[in-house]
Design a protein around this motif. Sequence first.
Motif, PDB file in Angstrom:
ATOM      1  N   GLY A 278       0.810  -1.207   0.000  1.00 37.35           N
ATOM      2  CA  GLY A 278       0.000   0.000   0.000  1.00 37.35           C
ATOM      3  C   GLY A 278       0.844   1.256   0.000  1.00 37.35           C
ATOM      4  N   SER A 279       1.994   1.203   0.685  1.00 39.27           N
ATOM      5  CA  SER A 279       2.904   2.353   0.703  1.00 39.27           C
ATOM      6  C   SER A 279       3.493   2.615  -0.677  1.00 39.27           C
ATOM      7  CB  SER A 279       4.032   2.107   1.715  1.00 39.27           C
ATOM      8  OG  SER A 279       3.523   2.012   3.027  1.00 39.27           O
ATOM      9  N   VAL A 280       3.839   1.547  -1.392  1.00 37.85           N
ATOM     10  CA  VAL A 280       4.369   1.710  -2.752  1.00 37.85           C
ATOM     11  C   VAL A 280       3.276   2.241  -3.680  1.00 37.85           C
ATOM     12  CG1 VAL A 280       5.475   0.575  -4.704  1.00 37.85           C
ATOM     13  CG2 VAL A 280       6.032  -0.156  -2.379  1.00 37.85           C
ATOM     14  N   VAL A 281       2.082   1.670  -3.578  1.00 36.54           N
ATOM     15  CA  VAL A 281       0.975   2.090  -4.439  1.00 36.54           C
ATOM     16  C   VAL A 281       0.653   3.572  -4.213  1.00 36.54           C
ATOM     17  CG1 VAL A 281      -1.497   1.775  -4.850  1.00 36.54           C
ATOM     18  CG2 VAL A 281      -0.002  -0.216  -4.697  1.00 36.54           C
ATOM     19  N   ALA A 282       0.711   4.020  -2.950  1.00 39.61           N
ATOM     20  CA  ALA A 282       0.437   5.430  -2.664  1.00 39.61           C
ATOM     21  C   ALA A 282       1.482   6.326  -3.315  1.00 39.61           C
ATOM     22  CB  ALA A 282       0.403   5.657  -1.154  1.00 39.61           C
ATOM     23  N   ALA A 283       2.761   5.962  -3.202  1.00 41.14           N
ATOM     24  CA  ALA A 283       3.813   6.758  -3.843  1.00 41.14           C
ATOM     25  C   ALA A 283       3.637   6.770  -5.356  1.00 41.14           C
ATOM     26  CB  ALA A 283       5.186   6.203  -3.465  1.00 41.14           C
ATOM     27  N   MET A 284       3.229   5.639  -5.922  1.00 43.65           N
ATOM     28  CA  MET A 284       2.985   5.587  -7.358  1.00 43.65           C
ATOM     29  C   MET A 284       1.789   6.452  -7.740  1.00 43.65           C
ATOM     30  SD  MET A 284       5.266   3.720  -8.882  1.00 43.65           S
ATOM     31  CE  MET A 284       6.608   2.631  -8.365  1.00 43.65           C
ATOM     32  N   GLY A 285       0.839   6.618  -6.805  1.00 40.56           N
ATOM     33  CA  GLY A 285      -0.276   7.520  -7.057  1.00 40.56           C
ATOM     34  C   GLY A 285       0.200   8.946  -7.265  1.00 40.56           C
TER      35      GLY A 285
END
Length: 323
Positions: A278-285
């Motif tokens: 989820g932390s990676v996905v948020a940064a990718m957002g």
Amino acid sequence: MIRVAINGYGNLGRGAEQAIAKNEDMELVVVFTRRDPATVTTQGAPVAHVDDMPAWADKVDVCLNCGGSATDLIEQTPAAAALFNTVDSFDTHARIPEHFAAVDAAAKASGHVALISTGWDPGLFSMLRVLGEAVLPDGATTTFWGPGVSQGHSDALRRIDGVVDAKQYTRPVEATVAAVKAGDDVELTTRSMHTRECYVVAEEGADLARIEREIKEMPNYFADYDTTVNFITAEELAAEHAGIPHGGTVVRRGHTSDGVAETVNFELQLDSNPEFTGSVVAAMGRAAVRLAARGESGARTVFDVTLADLSAKTSQDLRAHYL
């Protein structure tokens, strides 16, 4: 502030919610769910049914699609890309080109950016594989996963008829890991590198032999591995397999001249697979929003994202403090 939506409020969705709260430039404005919104309790964000997503089209800068890869994201991401800039963590490696093509068509038609297959593998590990080969072109890259729980594979187990709940552990074959790090000549095959261990809670009266056969024959997930299936009770699963740890290692070993070997290791040890993903996905957002601001549209992958796109820091801060 980047206005963020979460599409799907399972383990990954809750992990993304935790990550958004730690990013000062992000605000979670809505959680979309297929369930009755009245039954979903978030940490404060409003909840809306997925059928109401069009009403949020001008209120969301990026939508994080947090469904499973087995069946959800194939439909979720193109649908969301018609309305928003989007990010997903689609992790069925063999189907990524097909998924990219479908998402690319939807995102280009709507003028949005859709970052697919983010997370840590595919995702961060993908970036390190490319980096290792670029720096050490004369060499070989090996990736090991685990030991830990694979969310995608666990989700695939739960989709089997007669399965109530399940957890799947990926375990690297330790002898193979040691041989690769030592630079020994070892044959690397799917079966020689990892095993898969499944803990399954079946419905009362379910055909256990059929369930085990379907698991072991499932393409892209279990068919090519030595797979062990253990049938246990719901109480045993809750008591002994409550956590969702994971991790892995990317090893690039190459030669810069005759007899001179160099090794690059990138390793993750995760207490919570969904919270880290989820932390990676948020940064990718954040990156997706920045790509869109530059006028880009269509599907993208981690290979199209710069470190500056991922970081909340300004370019000046990065140069002054990180370079």
